[in-house]
Design a protein around this motif. Sequence first.
Motif, PDB file in Angstrom:
ATOM      1  N   LEU A 269      -7.530   4.767  -0.841  1.00 45.44           N
ATOM      2  CA  LEU A 269      -6.634   3.437  -0.524  1.00 45.44           C
ATOM      3  C   LEU A 269      -5.916   3.507   0.689  1.00 45.44           C
ATOM      4  N   ALA A 270      -5.498   4.862   1.410  1.00 41.69           N
ATOM      5  CA  ALA A 270      -4.826   4.750   2.441  1.00 41.69           C
ATOM      6  C   ALA A 270      -5.673   4.204   3.915  1.00 41.69           C
TER       7      ALA A 270
ATOM      8  N   ILE B 243       0.691  -1.210  -0.001  1.00 37.66           N
ATOM      9  CA  ILE B 243      -0.027  -0.037   0.022  1.00 37.66           C
ATOM     10  C   ILE B 243       0.849   1.276  -0.009  1.00 37.66           C
ATOM     11  N   ASP B 244       1.935   1.335   0.778  1.00 37.88           N
ATOM     12  CA  ASP B 244       2.828   2.421   0.955  1.00 37.88           C
ATOM     13  C   ASP B 244       3.540   2.718  -0.564  1.00 37.88           C
ATOM     14  N   ALA B 245       3.866   1.655  -1.129  1.00 35.14           N
ATOM     15  CA  ALA B 245       4.696   1.921  -2.578  1.00 35.14           C
ATOM     16  C   ALA B 245       3.583   2.452  -3.483  1.00 35.14           C
ATOM     17  N   ASP B 246       2.355   1.815  -3.451  1.00 36.80           N
ATOM     18  CA  ASP B 246       1.372   2.253  -4.200  1.00 36.80           C
ATOM     19  C   ASP B 246       1.027   3.988  -4.002  1.00 36.80           C
ATOM     20  N   LEU B 247       0.893   4.042  -2.894  1.00 38.23           N
ATOM     21  CA  LEU B 247       0.524   5.500  -2.380  1.00 38.23           C
ATOM     22  C   LEU B 247       1.547   6.592  -2.710  1.00 38.23           C
ATOM     23  N   THR B 248       2.901   5.882  -2.715  1.00 33.82           N
ATOM     24  CA  THR B 248       4.091   6.955  -3.280  1.00 33.82           C
ATOM     25  C   THR B 248       3.998   6.969  -4.569  1.00 33.82           C
TER      26      THR B 248
ATOM     27  N   ARG C 116      -7.960  -1.323  -5.357  1.00 38.45           N
ATOM     28  CA  ARG C 116      -6.808  -0.611  -6.109  1.00 38.45           C
ATOM     29  C   ARG C 116      -7.264  -0.826  -7.592  1.00 38.45           C
ATOM     30  N   THR C 117      -7.678  -2.046  -8.106  1.00 37.80           N
ATOM     31  CA  THR C 117      -7.917  -2.198  -9.480  1.00 37.80           C
ATOM     32  C   THR C 117      -8.927  -1.255  -9.930  1.00 37.80           C
ATOM     33  N   GLU C 118      -9.905  -0.999  -9.295  1.00 37.15           N
ATOM     34  CA  GLU C 118     -10.793  -0.191  -9.591  1.00 37.15           C
ATOM     35  C   GLU C 118     -10.447   1.389  -9.786  1.00 37.15           C
ATOM     36  N   ALA C 119      -9.454   1.684  -8.856  1.00 39.64           N
ATOM     37  CA  ALA C 119      -9.167   2.801  -8.821  1.00 39.64           C
ATOM     38  C   ALA C 119      -8.159   3.319 -10.105  1.00 39.64           C
TER      39      ALA C 119
END
Length: 190
Positions: free
Chosen positions: A180-181, A39-44, A160-163
């Motif tokens: 997502l956070a 999640i952190d990697a995706d958000l960054t 995440r896929t929908e986003a």
Amino acid sequence: MMQTSTKTALGAGAATLIGSVVGQGLGVVRTARAMNGQIDADLTFLLKNGYLPEVQPCLPLTGARTRSKVAIFLTCWALGSLGIFLLIFLGSVIATAAVSDPEHPVVLSVVGGGVTGLFAGILGGWLPGLILFAVLGTRENMRRAVGVVLEEFREYWEARTEAMHALPQGRDPYVVWNFLATYRLPVDDD
């Protein structure tokens, strides 16, 4: 006054229980940290680029199939019974071969050892089976606990896929980031 064997049995049971809880907790924390890392990697990446990367999930999206505790116990009892049977039967065969009494038929000793081993295995197989059940039952508990985290991860991955599909259509990246956070699990990352 408690006998030493009873104290030993209670101590072994307490150690098994504590080990089970600690192992289960460590498995959950390890899985939750992996999820939070994803999640952190995706958000960054989302904040830097405005879209989500096309990557593979870091955890499986389905948990392992759970097994019935009764089936695990019966399997352990059967394995314990088989172990006792083999010990007694093989001991009987070796003792018969070592003695080789000409007046006592070898086949009768082997059959007697087999019957004795069978009854001893059925009646006494629960003790080694219980020890094996402590190990396998603990593993099953850990698998179930980790499965709860994997279910949360599956829900995150669907969101995440929908986003990923909504961002190119004009969805605000900051709204997606905030959404997502919320999937981060409250695990101490220190």
